[in-house]
Design a protein around this motif. Structure first.
Motif, PDB file in Angstrom:
ATOM      1  N   LYS A 145       0.864  -1.183   0.000  1.00 28.18           N
ATOM      2  CA  LYS A 145       0.000   0.000   0.000  1.00 28.18           C
ATOM      3  C   LYS A 145       0.899   1.231   0.000  1.00 28.18           C
ATOM      4  O   LYS A 145       1.780   1.375   0.845  1.00 28.18           O
ATOM      5  N   VAL A 146       0.685   2.112  -0.981  1.00 24.82           N
ATOM      6  CA  VAL A 146       1.543   3.277  -1.130  1.00 24.82           C
ATOM      7  C   VAL A 146       0.816   4.596  -0.911  1.00 24.82           C
ATOM      8  O   VAL A 146       1.452   5.633  -0.750  1.00 24.82           O
ATOM      9  N   TYR A 147      -0.516   4.562  -0.893  1.00 23.36           N
ATOM     10  CA  TYR A 147      -1.257   5.809  -0.733  1.00 23.36           C
ATOM     11  C   TYR A 147      -2.659   5.503  -0.249  1.00 23.36           C
ATOM     12  O   TYR A 147      -3.241   4.461  -0.582  1.00 23.36           O
ATOM     13  N   TYR A 148      -3.225   6.415   0.537  1.00 27.11           N
ATOM     14  CA  TYR A 148      -4.577   6.304   1.060  1.00 27.11           C
ATOM     15  C   TYR A 148      -5.181   7.694   1.068  1.00 27.11           C
ATOM     16  O   TYR A 148      -4.541   8.648   1.511  1.00 27.11           O
ATOM     17  N   GLY A 149      -6.384   7.830   0.550  1.00 30.37           N
ATOM     18  CA  GLY A 149      -7.025   9.133   0.556  1.00 30.37           C
ATOM     19  C   GLY A 149      -8.397   9.088  -0.082  1.00 30.37           C
ATOM     20  O   GLY A 149      -8.914   8.022  -0.409  1.00 30.37           O
ATOM     21  N   ASN A 150      -8.963  10.261  -0.282  1.00 33.70           N
ATOM     22  CA  ASN A 150     -10.282  10.323  -0.898  1.00 33.70           C
ATOM     23  C   ASN A 150     -10.177  10.042  -2.398  1.00 33.70           C
ATOM     24  O   ASN A 150      -9.084  10.025  -2.967  1.00 33.70           O
ATOM     25  N   VAL A 205      -6.438  -0.241  -7.083  1.00 35.54           N
ATOM     26  CA  VAL A 205      -7.238   0.607  -6.205  1.00 35.54           C
ATOM     27  C   VAL A 205      -8.148  -0.296  -5.386  1.00 35.54           C
ATOM     28  O   VAL A 205      -8.889  -1.110  -5.928  1.00 35.54           O
ATOM     29  N   LYS A 206      -8.071  -0.143  -4.085  1.00 34.81           N
ATOM     30  CA  LYS A 206      -8.916  -0.919  -3.179  1.00 34.81           C
ATOM     31  C   LYS A 206      -9.870   0.035  -2.494  1.00 34.81           C
ATOM     32  O   LYS A 206      -9.444   1.020  -1.901  1.00 34.81           O
ATOM     33  N   ASP A 207     -11.164  -0.238  -2.599  1.00 33.88           N
ATOM     34  CA  ASP A 207     -12.191   0.629  -2.028  1.00 33.88           C
ATOM     35  C   ASP A 207     -13.078  -0.209  -1.109  1.00 33.88           C
ATOM     36  O   ASP A 207     -14.086  -0.764  -1.533  1.00 33.88           O
ATOM     37  N   GLU A 208     -12.666  -0.327   0.149  1.00 29.52           N
ATOM     38  CA  GLU A 208     -13.413  -1.138   1.111  1.00 29.52           C
ATOM     39  C   GLU A 208     -14.824  -0.601   1.326  1.00 29.52           C
ATOM     40  O   GLU A 208     -15.762  -1.361   1.474  1.00 29.52           O
ATOM     41  N   GLU A 235      -7.507   2.990  -1.220  1.00 28.33           N
ATOM     42  CA  GLU A 235      -6.097   2.683  -1.032  1.00 28.33           C
ATOM     43  C   GLU A 235      -5.496   2.349  -2.381  1.00 28.33           C
ATOM     44  O   GLU A 235      -6.154   1.743  -3.231  1.00 28.33           O
ATOM     45  N   LEU A 236      -4.238   2.728  -2.572  1.00 25.51           N
ATOM     46  CA  LEU A 236      -3.498   2.380  -3.787  1.00 25.51           C
ATOM     47  C   LEU A 236      -2.383   1.409  -3.424  1.00 25.51           C
ATOM     48  O   LEU A 236      -1.637   1.646  -2.474  1.00 25.51           O
ATOM     49  N   TYR A 237      -2.282   0.345  -4.199  1.00 26.89           N
ATOM     50  CA  TYR A 237      -1.224  -0.640  -4.025  1.00 26.89           C
ATOM     51  C   TYR A 237      -0.419  -0.723  -5.316  1.00 26.89           C
ATOM     52  O   TYR A 237      -0.976  -0.575  -6.402  1.00 26.89           O
ATOM     53  N   VAL A 238       0.883  -0.979  -5.190  1.00 20.90           N
ATOM     54  CA  VAL A 238       1.717  -1.227  -6.357  1.00 20.90           C
ATOM     55  C   VAL A 238       2.515  -2.504  -6.119  1.00 20.90           C
ATOM     56  O   VAL A 238       2.766  -2.894  -4.974  1.00 20.90           O
ATOM     57  N   HIS A 239       2.899  -3.115  -7.215  1.00 19.63           N
ATOM     58  CA  HIS A 239       3.720  -4.322  -7.129  1.00 19.63           C
ATOM     59  C   HIS A 239       5.070  -3.941  -6.526  1.00 19.63           C
ATOM     60  O   HIS A 239       5.613  -2.879  -6.810  1.00 19.63           O
TER      61      HIS A 239
END
Length: 80
Positions: A8-13, A33-36, A54-58
């Motif tokens: 996870k590299v970023y979290y925001g609106n 992009v993960k949107d719980e 949340e944004l995830y990258v490999h």
């Protein structure tokens, strides 16, 4: 999504995540992009995370992604 392969590299609106996501994609990185909140809403549950993603990258792209994310965050801070 395996936690060993992605970070996870970023979290925001939604708006901020979209900005960061676009910059990563422009550099050839495909983030996840993960949107719980949306997942919970679709399942019929109330969510406290509505609108946050949340944004995830490999992991292989992590260093390159962090340079971009730090630049974008800096640009957003100076713009406000």
């Amino acid at each position: 999504m395996s936690t060993t392969e992605y970070t996870k590299v970023y979290y925001g609106n939604f708006i901020l995540v979209t900005r960061v996501k676009d910059e990563l994609e422009h550099a050839g990185i495909v983030p996840i992009v993960k949107d719980e909140g949306e997942s919970q809403r679709l399942a019929g549950y109330a969510s406290m995370n509505q609108g946050f993603q949340e944004l995830y990258v490999h992991n292989e792209e992590l260093d390159k992604a962090m340079v971009i994310i730090n630049r974008v965050k800096s640009e957003m801070e100076t713009a406000s």
